[in-house]
Design a protein around this motif. Structure first.
Motif, PDB file in Angstrom:
ATOM      1  N   TYR B 374       0.836  -1.202   0.000  1.00 22.02           N
ATOM      2  CA  TYR B 374       0.000   0.000   0.000  1.00 22.02           C
ATOM      3  C   TYR B 374       0.876   1.260   0.000  1.00 22.02           C
ATOM      4  CZ  TYR B 374      -3.143   3.419   2.312  1.00 22.02           C
ATOM      5  OH  TYR B 374      -3.862   4.515   2.667  1.00 22.02           O
ATOM      6  N   GLY B 375       1.856   1.266   0.882  1.00 25.80           N
ATOM      7  CA  GLY B 375       2.769   2.411   0.956  1.00 25.80           C
ATOM      8  C   GLY B 375       3.538   2.592  -0.334  1.00 25.80           C
ATOM      9  N   VAL B 376       3.948   1.469  -0.914  1.00 20.47           N
ATOM     10  CA  VAL B 376       4.738   1.562  -2.144  1.00 20.47           C
ATOM     11  C   VAL B 376       3.884   2.143  -3.268  1.00 20.47           C
ATOM     12  CG1 VAL B 376       5.878   0.215  -3.935  1.00 20.47           C
ATOM     13  CG2 VAL B 376       6.362  -0.250  -1.548  1.00 20.47           C
ATOM     14  N   LEU B 377       2.632   1.760  -3.307  1.00 17.42           N
ATOM     15  CA  LEU B 377       1.758   2.336  -4.338  1.00 17.42           C
ATOM     16  C   LEU B 377       1.647   3.852  -4.161  1.00 17.42           C
ATOM     17  CD1 LEU B 377      -1.151  -0.224  -4.780  1.00 17.42           C
ATOM     18  CD2 LEU B 377       0.909   0.084  -6.141  1.00 17.42           C
ATOM     19  N   PHE B 378       1.552   4.242  -2.912  1.00 18.02           N
ATOM     20  CA  PHE B 378       1.529   5.688  -2.690  1.00 18.02           C
ATOM     21  C   PHE B 378       2.857   6.324  -3.060  1.00 18.02           C
ATOM     22  CE2 PHE B 378      -2.435   5.265  -0.383  1.00 18.02           C
ATOM     23  CZ  PHE B 378      -3.056   6.432  -0.757  1.00 18.02           C
ATOM     24  N   PHE B 379       3.913   5.575  -2.826  1.00 15.99           N
ATOM     25  CA  PHE B 379       5.231   6.059  -3.223  1.00 15.99           C
ATOM     26  C   PHE B 379       5.258   6.282  -4.743  1.00 15.99           C
ATOM     27  CE2 PHE B 379       9.446   4.847  -4.845  1.00 15.99           C
ATOM     28  CZ  PHE B 379      10.189   5.879  -4.329  1.00 15.99           C
ATOM     29  N   LEU B 380       4.682   5.339  -5.487  1.00 14.27           N
ATOM     30  CA  LEU B 380       4.611   5.515  -6.944  1.00 14.27           C
ATOM     31  C   LEU B 380       3.802   6.761  -7.290  1.00 14.27           C
ATOM     32  CD1 LEU B 380       3.926   1.888  -8.249  1.00 14.27           C
ATOM     33  CD2 LEU B 380       6.099   3.022  -7.807  1.00 14.27           C
ATOM     34  N   GLY B 381       2.721   6.953  -6.544  1.00 19.04           N
ATOM     35  CA  GLY B 381       1.901   8.142  -6.772  1.00 19.04           C
ATOM     36  C   GLY B 381       2.703   9.408  -6.533  1.00 19.04           C
ATOM     37  N   ALA B 382       3.468   9.387  -5.452  1.00 17.54           N
ATOM     38  CA  ALA B 382       4.301  10.546  -5.148  1.00 17.54           C
ATOM     39  C   ALA B 382       5.321  10.773  -6.260  1.00 17.54           C
ATOM     40  CB  ALA B 382       5.000  10.349  -3.811  1.00 17.54           C
ATOM     41  N   LEU B 383       5.849   9.675  -6.774  1.00 20.50           N
ATOM     42  CA  LEU B 383       6.818   9.746  -7.869  1.00 20.50           C
ATOM     43  C   LEU B 383       6.177  10.400  -9.099  1.00 20.50           C
ATOM     44  CD1 LEU B 383       9.636   8.529  -7.477  1.00 20.50           C
ATOM     45  CD2 LEU B 383       8.939   6.638  -8.934  1.00 20.50           C
ATOM     46  N   LEU B 384       4.993   9.944  -9.419  1.00 20.81           N
ATOM     47  CA  LEU B 384       4.245  10.518 -10.543  1.00 20.81           C
ATOM     48  C   LEU B 384       4.044  12.010 -10.339  1.00 20.81           C
ATOM     49  CD1 LEU B 384       1.317   8.060 -11.335  1.00 20.81           C
ATOM     50  CD2 LEU B 384       3.050   8.872 -12.903  1.00 20.81           C
ATOM     51  N   PHE B 385       3.614  12.325  -9.139  1.00 19.41           N
ATOM     52  CA  PHE B 385       3.362  13.721  -8.847  1.00 19.41           C
ATOM     53  C   PHE B 385       4.638  14.540  -9.000  1.00 19.41           C
ATOM     54  CE2 PHE B 385       3.805  16.914  -5.466  1.00 19.41           C
ATOM     55  CZ  PHE B 385       3.011  17.883  -6.030  1.00 19.41           C
ATOM     56  N   LEU B 386       5.739  14.010  -8.447  1.00 21.48           N
ATOM     57  CA  LEU B 386       6.988  14.768  -8.499  1.00 21.48           C
ATOM     58  C   LEU B 386       7.431  14.985  -9.933  1.00 21.48           C
ATOM     59  CD1 LEU B 386       9.115  13.446  -5.526  1.00 21.48           C
ATOM     60  CD2 LEU B 386       8.077  15.683  -5.847  1.00 21.48           C
ATOM     61  N   VAL B 387       7.309  13.948 -10.758  1.00 20.53           N
ATOM     62  CA  VAL B 387       7.752  14.105 -12.138  1.00 20.53           C
ATOM     63  C   VAL B 387       6.885  15.112 -12.875  1.00 20.53           C
ATOM     64  CG1 VAL B 387       8.027  12.959 -14.351  1.00 20.53           C
ATOM     65  CG2 VAL B 387       8.846  11.868 -12.285  1.00 20.53           C
ATOM     66  N   SER B 388       5.562  15.016 -12.677  1.00 24.66           N
ATOM     67  CA  SER B 388       4.752  15.994 -13.415  1.00 24.66           C
ATOM     68  C   SER B 388       4.964  17.397 -12.865  1.00 24.66           C
ATOM     69  CB  SER B 388       3.269  15.624 -13.432  1.00 24.66           C
ATOM     70  OG  SER B 388       2.871  15.256 -12.156  1.00 24.66           O
ATOM     71  N   PHE B 389       5.220  17.463 -11.582  1.00 16.66           N
ATOM     72  CA  PHE B 389       5.575  18.760 -11.007  1.00 16.66           C
ATOM     73  C   PHE B 389       6.856  19.290 -11.653  1.00 16.66           C
ATOM     74  CE2 PHE B 389       7.624  21.356  -7.688  1.00 16.66           C
ATOM     75  CZ  PHE B 389       6.628  22.296  -7.510  1.00 16.66           C
ATOM     76  N   ALA B 390       7.841  18.394 -11.796  1.00 24.28           N
ATOM     77  CA  ALA B 390       9.109  18.809 -12.396  1.00 24.28           C
ATOM     78  C   ALA B 390       8.897  19.241 -13.837  1.00 24.28           C
ATOM     79  CB  ALA B 390      10.117  17.658 -12.332  1.00 24.28           C
ATOM     80  N   ILE B 391       8.017  18.525 -14.552  1.00 23.67           N
ATOM     81  CA  ILE B 391       7.758  18.906 -15.940  1.00 23.67           C
ATOM     82  C   ILE B 391       7.126  20.288 -16.002  1.00 23.67           C
ATOM     83  CG2 ILE B 391       6.310  18.397 -17.946  1.00 23.67           C
ATOM     84  CD1 ILE B 391       6.766  15.443 -17.358  1.00 23.67           C
ATOM     85  N   ASN B 392       6.184  20.526 -15.120  1.00 21.64           N
ATOM     86  CA  ASN B 392       5.555  21.843 -15.115  1.00 21.64           C
ATOM     87  C   ASN B 392       6.541  22.933 -14.751  1.00 21.64           C
ATOM     88  OD1 ASN B 392       2.938  21.269 -15.922  1.00 21.64           O
ATOM     89  ND2 ASN B 392       2.433  20.468 -13.924  1.00 21.64           N
TER      90      ASN B 392
END
Ligand code: ATP
Ligand code: MG
Lengths: 255, 410
Positions: B374-392
């Motif tokens: 469960y935590g790892v899935l959220f970790f993936l979510g955080a990763l997604l968020f960070l990358v799209s944040f970085a792209i923006n």
């Protein structure tokens, strides 16, 4: 119509229609090589339309129809075999509003050269420098050729556009109110420039400034309501015009 | 008469209607901003759990126990009523007796959870806490709960970092493996394929519509492509899964029917409208006079378009591509349906792939609440968020500032 073999540019019964609107009526005139021709007349009389007809810039507007002919060195530019792109390389144009490209000063001047397939760096450097010098801009920009052209002043931008137009070494230079947005000093520089350029080009300039027409041109044509009222030596037009309308216009009684 | 006018001018009239509207706008916007921020914080905090649970718990046990007890006492007294409703409808363990750590069977649970707690509460995170949790005191309770709930004492043989860096994604197995490498490779593969297809298509279509097409044609094409942007991605995914995959396999003879090329193609269908729309806007914003000036210099229409209009619109075009990347990166449904969904650590485009977003989409429904998975899935979510944040961020900083300067002058 007498065919003067020495004419650089000749219009014969040239008409332009913008859709329904008949913008130019039977324009017939000629300009000799290495002369400056000024076109004057009230707003909306068709000066720009005529100018744009010479390098066929009106082609890009939808619904434009032309008849009659405009000849350069005896070749009708509206003949079906004429390559418009080649024509425009031979007929340079400077617009009323300066249109510097959002590129460096160097790239602006080199734009036409690159289009012509000219890419040797040393050659480009040389032509860019030469063109900027002829446009009386070199001294002001030589140390910032790689800076954006958008940072230049209005007068500098207009001279840059002139440099860009002459870099491709056209035979005819069309100028549509090139000084209308400029201060007197920049205007004086450009008038000087026209005087210089005359030796290599045939220049046609549209202007609303009577003094300017009188100063820079050899011949002057007066347009009114889409017709060429008269065209003669500049001195004649400004001292003893043949037509009443011309006299009224240049003395400021209308327009 | 004049005097009267002056008096009128002096008399200030309160505009109640406008004030009310202004305030409601303010409230609504700040609430929505707050909600977004809270969602991000929630995702990050859930993800942080996996790192905490993996830390060594031993010597600190006692102090932590004490602390845990203390803390949860405080919380439970305040928030007993809140807890079950929100976070744990199904487990009735913690009604206040969970904290006392003298129950031996609970010791192990306590160990893991306490270590987690100790990280959050005692160490450097202390300064963060008030900001994060105070706005809503219920959150505190939530947190204590989350750690209480970790149902299995997870004692990984290697650290969670090593596990995450692994090459295998096998979250459901005797020894769960949470290697994100194949997921990242899968995401990069499909995103790359999607952009490689969509960027040229979108940009060329935009150039055609903005610079060449007749007005009437433009009025047909533009809304048509823009409608495509709102097309349900599940339909596109289904279409790729059923039709495109077969066609591609028949044509190119792929070993796998579903692979990252099929997935990338599906993603491209959603990305093209984004790139098209933004590029078209950027190109339309370039003054038409540039084109005329270029034509007057003896450029053909295409030369004017490619050498002048496109470079002039370049900041917008790059922003369009970056946004397209962001979309392809985060798209879940199509990635789920059309990529084959096998977490292979393989760069071959013709092989199946699984993306980060698809993994969350596929596994979040069945994951055990509060587990490492469960935590790892959220970790993936955080990763997604960070990358799209970085792209923006990249779009903002690089494109707006640097490129705009380069192309448009200072
Ligand atoms: N694109 C166009 N479509 C339709 N009519 C046009 C177009 N361009 C010019 N016209 C019309 O043709 C006539 C001549 O216009 P033109 O621009 O040649 O005038 P002008 O003499 O250059 O005027 P100005 O001194 O104000 O620049 C005007 O009546 C104008 O309304
Ligand atoms: Mg005009």
């Amino acid at each position: 119509m007498t065919h003067d073999a020495t004419a650089k540019l000749r219009a014969i019964n040239f008409n332009v229609h913008y859709g329904e609107k008949h913008a130019l009526h039977d324009i017939t005139l000629e300009v000799r090589p290495n002369k400056v021709a000024a076109l004057i007349g009230p707003s909306g009389c068709g000066k720009s339309t005529f100018l744009r007809s010479i390098n066929r810039m009106n082609d890009v507007i939808e619904g434009v129809k032309t008849s009659g002919s405009i000849e350069i060195d005896g070749v009708n530019v509206y003949d079906s075999y004429v390559d418009v792109v080649e024509l425009r390389k031979r007929v340079g144009m400077v617009f009323q509003k300066s249109i510097p490209f959002p590129k460096s000063i160097y790239e602006n001047v080199a734009f036409g050269l690159r289009l012509a397939g000219n890419t040797a760096k040393s050659e480009l450097d040389e032509i860019v420098e030469q063109s900027l010098k002829r446009a009386a801009l070199w001294g002001e920009v030589s140390d910032r050729l790689d800076k954006s052209a958008m940072g230049l002043s209005g007068g500098q931008q207009q001279r840059l556009c002139i440099a860009r137009a002459i870099a491709v070494n056209p035979e005819i230079l069309l100028m549509d109110e090139p000084c209308s947005a400029l201060d007197p000093i920049s205007t004086a520089k450009i008038e000087e420039l026209i005087e210089d350029l005359k030796s290599s080009y045939t220049i046609i300039i549209v202007t609303h400034n009577m003094q300017q027409a009188a100063r820079v041109s050899d011949v002057t044509g007066f347009f009114y309501m889409g017709r060429l009222v008269e065209m003669d030596r500049t001195r004649t037009i400004f001292t003893s015009p043949a037509q009443k309308e011309t006299e009224d216009y240049i003395t400021g009684r209308f327009g | 008469m004049q005097l009267q006018d002056k008096r009128l001018f002096r008399k200030k009239r309160p505009r109640y209607g406008e004030i009310a509207i202004e305030w409601s706008i303010r409230v609504v916007s700040s609430v929505s901003i707050l909600v977004i921020v809270l969602i991000f914080l929630f995702v990050f905090r859930e993800a942080a759990g996996i790192f905490n649970s993996a830390t060594e718990a031993g010597s600190t046990l006692q102090t932590i126990e004490a602390e845990t007890a203390g803390k949860s006492e405080i919380h439970t007294s305040d928030n007993d009523d809140l807890k079950p409703e929100i976070y744990n409808p199904d487990s009735g363990i913690e009604t206040g007796e969970a904290p006392p750590a003298n129950l031996l069977p609970d010791l192990q649970v306590a160990t893991t959870e306490a270590s987690g707690k100790s990280e959050i509460h005692t160490s450097d995170d202390d300064d963060l806490k008030p900001e994060i949790y105070n706005p809503d005191s219920g959150e505190e309770a939530v947190e204590s709960l989350i750690s209480d709930i970790s149902d299995k004492p997870l004692q990984p043989s290697k650290s969670i970092w090593q596990n995450l860096a692994g090459e295998n994604w096998q979250p459901i197995s005797e020894e769960p493996k949470f290697g994100v490498t194949p997921l990242i490779i899968g995401t990069v593969k499909t995103t790359f394929t999607a952009i490689a297809i969509a960027a040229p298509l979108g940009i060329l279509a935009a150039m055609y519509v903005a610079l060449f097409a007749h007005r009437r044609l433009r009025e047909i094409i533009k809304p048509f492509i823009e409608i495509l942007a709102g097309f349900p991605s599940v339909v596109i995914g289904f279409f790729c899964l059923m039709t495109v995959a077969s066609i591609l396999q028949d044509t190119f003879g792929f070993d796998y029917r579903l692979n990252s090329i099929v997935g990338g193609l599906g993603l491209a269908i959603t990305v093209v409208p984004i790139i098209f729309t933004i590029t078209e806007d950027a190109l339309s914003a370039v003054p038409k006079s540039y084109r005329e000036a270029a034509l007057a210099l003896g450029a053909t229409e295409w030369e004017a378009a490619f050498r002048l209009m496109l470079p002039a619109a370049m900041p917008g075009v790059i922003a369009a591509v970056l946004l397209g990347i962001g979309r392809a990166f985060g798209e879940t449904m199509i990635a789920l349906m059309a990529t084959g969904n096998a977490p292979l650590a393989e760069w071959n485009l013709a092989a199946p792939a699984r993306t980060l977003a698809a993994t969350i989409g596929a596994e979040m429904g069945e994951v055990i609440w509060g587990s490492t998975h469960y935590g790892v899935l959220f970790f993936l979510g955080a990763l997604l968020f960070l990358v799209s944040f970085a792209i923006n961020l990249l779009t903002e900083v690089f494109v707006r500032r640097r490129l705009a300067k380069k192309f448009q002058g200072s």
